[in-house]
Design an enzyme around this catalytic site. Structure first.
Site, PDB file in Angstrom:
ATOM      1  N   SER A 255      -2.785   0.164   2.187  1.00  0.00           N
ATOM      2  CA  SER A 255      -3.505  -0.850   2.957  1.00  0.00           C
ATOM      3  C   SER A 255      -4.015  -1.936   2.033  1.00  0.00           C
ATOM      4  O   SER A 255      -4.148  -1.734   0.827  1.00  0.00           O
ATOM      5  CB  SER A 255      -4.687  -0.235   3.717  1.00  0.00           C
ATOM      6  OG  SER A 255      -4.239   0.648   4.724  1.00  0.00           O
ATOM      7  N   SER A 293       0.842   0.770   6.472  1.00  0.00           N
ATOM      8  CA  SER A 293      -0.010  -0.129   5.703  1.00  0.00           C
ATOM      9  C   SER A 293      -0.905  -0.938   6.636  1.00  0.00           C
ATOM     10  O   SER A 293      -0.423  -1.680   7.486  1.00  0.00           O
ATOM     11  CB  SER A 293       0.848  -1.088   4.864  1.00  0.00           C
ATOM     12  OG  SER A 293       0.040  -1.868   4.005  1.00  0.00           O
ATOM     13  N   ASP A 295      -2.977  -3.957   6.969  1.00  0.00           N
ATOM     14  CA  ASP A 295      -3.133  -5.232   6.254  1.00  0.00           C
ATOM     15  C   ASP A 295      -3.941  -6.190   7.120  1.00  0.00           C
ATOM     16  O   ASP A 295      -3.430  -6.738   8.098  1.00  0.00           O
ATOM     17  CB  ASP A 295      -1.765  -5.816   5.914  1.00  0.00           C
ATOM     18  CG  ASP A 295      -0.922  -4.840   5.102  1.00  0.00           C
ATOM     19  OD1 ASP A 295      -1.428  -4.356   4.083  1.00  0.00           O
ATOM     20  OD2 ASP A 295       0.215  -4.556   5.506  1.00  0.00           O
TER      21      ASP A 295
END
Length: 375
Positions: A255, A293, A295
């Site tokens: 992340s 992830s 983001d």
């Protein structure tokens, strides 16, 4: 291909010392988010026993009454695999009323409570009955016993109390103490850009909490591939060149939290557009925002021209026009890319009972950059 090994080759260094100076605009005095006037950063690192490796990083938009002198803000989601406290009200109203706190993935609720308590105990908020704390996170579970969640409330209070507007410590500190980037040690990074007077003279600052993977590149140089550590390596590398412990096991997962500050008079709609450009800076480092992830980009403006008072009957703002946004987009992209490089290059080794993660080998990176004329 250069072997990455486990040796720590050189002292941490910021990107510009290696010739990594993305873009065309000039950084501010500290090359940090604190180059935006009024913005302060406080950090507390938690390293206890053989398994606690985490911390808190707090970003304070200005030194006044944050609840009544609110800054416009926006969120851009590159990939939503994560947790972000306070996001629905932020999107609904286009403003924030507290500092922004970054911490570990299972700590956000404790951090949110501590941030709300910090706001409620301020004398000017004695009559306030609702607080919307903004808390972001990344998962530092490779190094940190993330289920334990010790001392987070106290760390939030200390980070807010010690926040300053000077240089920002980078690397394995605060909310970046236990993070990993591309299989190497990650952390906190920051950078800034100042537009020339002909483009308004505005400042843009970025702070990142880097904890993601992919195929690392720096200014187009394929660092991860040359060092033999990159996502999907086990699937694509020729037999005999697959390094043990490569980043392929996570397929680039992780992340990244990105916080943007600017003194340009920009409201939520164009702040969200600025956030979208930060993802371009993230991509330049080799991230593809994998399935796992998270983001997230938070962007806010400190300009007094666009601040909001919740008691105002009519809100009047001198907002920058759409045609004036392109230079800010460029500045955000550049500063994000450099902040992420700084997070990697300023990191130091961190060990715990579960793991040891070494930083990117700076000397090897320097050699590869020089071979491409970057110095």
């Amino acid at each position: 291909m250069l072997g990455w090994g486990s040796r720590v080759e050189a002292q941490p260094t910021r990107a510009r010392a290696l010739g990594l100076a993305p873009g065309i605009f000039t950084p501010g005095r500290h090359n940090a988010i604190t180059d935006v006037a009024g913005v302060k950063v406080g950090q507390v690192t938690i390293s206890e026993g053989d398994s606690l490796r985490t911390g808190v990083t707090a970003i304070v938009p200005h030194g006044g009454d944050l609840f009544r002198d609110r800054v416009p803000a926006a969120l851009h989601v590159g990939n939503g695999f994560g947790k972000l406290l306070g996001v629905t009200q932020l999107r609904e109203l286009g403003e924030i009323e507290t500092p922004i706190v970054l911490t570990c993935t299972l700590c956000i609720w404790q951090a949110g409570d501590a941030l709300a308590q910090w706001m409620l105990t301020r004398p000017e908020n004695s009559g306030v009955r609702s607080i919307n704390p903004i808390v972001g996170e990344t998962n530092d579970g490779q190094l940190n016993a993330t289920r334990a969640r010790p001392g987070i409330a106290a760390a939030v209070q200390r980070a807010l109390a010690t926040a300053t507007d000077g240089p920002v410590t980078e690397g394995s500190v605060g909310a970046g103490h236990g993070t990993v980037m591309f299989g190497w040690k990650g952390g906190i990074g920051t950078s800034s850009r100042v537009l020339p007077a002909s483009l308004g003279g505005y400042s843009v600052g970025v702070l990142v909490q880097g904890n993601y993977g992919g195929v690392l590149q720096m200014m187009g140089v394929p660092i991860g591939q040359q060092l033999g550590r990159y996502a999907f390596q086990r699937d694509v590398a020729p037999a005999g060149t697959r390094s043990p412990g490569d980043a392929g096991a996570e397929h680039g997962d992780g992340s990244c939290m990105i916080v943007i500050a600017t003194d340009a008079p920009v409201l939520a709609r164009n702040l969200e557009r600025m956030g979208a450009r930060a993802v371009m800076g993230l991509a330049r480092t080799g991230s593809s925002a994998s399935n796992g992830s998270g983001d997230y980009v938070l962007a806010f403006s400190t300009s007094p021209k666009v601040r909001r008072n919740p008691d105002a009957v009519v809100s009047t703002n001198d907002e920058l026009g759409n045609e004036q946004m392109s230079a800010l987009f460029q500045a955000v992209t550049e500063a994000t890319e450099e902040a992420l490089y700084n997070a990697l290059l300023m990191a130091t080794p961190v060990s715990s009972r579960s793991s040891r993660v070494n930083p990117l080998p700076v000397d090897s990176v320097r050699t590869m950059l020089r071979a491409r004329g970057i110095r």
